[in-house]
Write a protein that holds these residues in place. Sequence first.
Motif, PDB file in Angstrom:
ATOM      1  N   UNK A 271       3.382  -5.328   4.654  1.00 28.99           N
ATOM      2  CA  UNK A 271       4.776  -5.759   4.771  1.00 28.99           C
ATOM      3  C   UNK A 271       5.031  -6.575   6.043  1.00 28.99           C
ATOM      4  N   UNK A 272       3.962  -6.859   6.805  1.00 25.86           N
ATOM      5  CA  UNK A 272       4.089  -7.584   8.074  1.00 25.86           C
ATOM      6  C   UNK A 272       4.911  -6.851   9.131  1.00 25.86           C
ATOM      7  N   UNK A 273       5.091  -5.554   8.941  1.00 21.92           N
ATOM      8  CA  UNK A 273       5.826  -4.756   9.924  1.00 21.92           C
ATOM      9  C   UNK A 273       5.080  -4.661  11.250  1.00 21.92           C
ATOM     10  N   UNK A 274       5.848  -4.552  12.300  1.00 20.62           N
ATOM     11  CA  UNK A 274       5.207  -4.488  13.620  1.00 20.62           C
ATOM     12  C   UNK A 274       5.256  -3.105  14.259  1.00 20.62           C
ATOM     13  N   UNK A 275       5.881  -2.126  13.589  1.00 24.22           N
ATOM     14  CA  UNK A 275       5.862  -0.771  14.148  1.00 24.22           C
ATOM     15  C   UNK A 275       4.720   0.006  13.516  1.00 24.22           C
ATOM     16  N   UNK A 276       3.590  -0.026  14.198  1.00 28.62           N
ATOM     17  CA  UNK A 276       2.421   0.651  13.675  1.00 28.62           C
ATOM     18  C   UNK A 276       1.949   1.673  14.684  1.00 28.62           C
ATOM     19  N   UNK A 277       1.564   2.828  14.183  1.00 25.47           N
ATOM     20  CA  UNK A 277       1.066   3.828  15.126  1.00 25.47           C
ATOM     21  C   UNK A 277      -0.405   4.125  14.871  1.00 25.47           C
TER      22      UNK A 277
END
Length: 116
Positions: free
Chosen positions: A95-101
């Motif tokens: 999803x091209x999200x930037x909140x990754x842990x």
Amino acid sequence: MHELPVIESILKVALTHGQKNDVQKITAIYLQVGELSDLEDEWMQRYFDYLSKDSIAEGAQLKIDRVPVMMQCEDCTISFQVDIKKIDEIVCPECNGKSNKLISGRGYFIKNMEVI
Ligand SMILES: [Zn+2]
């Protein structure tokens, strides 16, 4: 030098395990080390050789496996493997999200031991 305290604790676990199981000699210890940890194989073995002198683990080989870095997207919750060279610019492949842990790739643990 981060290796010394790590090796001390690995050796302690190995020796405790060895004593409980009447092991005469530990010949190899299989470790999983996260790609993100800055432990170097060569130094780990050197410290191990030094610390394990005169114990049942003397002469044991450390077999070190690197565990890939995995992250999980907080938006769509998929997890994916990360190239550590590009860790500063991670986006979720879905999803091209930037909140990754981070879910793996740090730390270390003993996977197995070879004993006599
Ligand atoms: Zn995502």
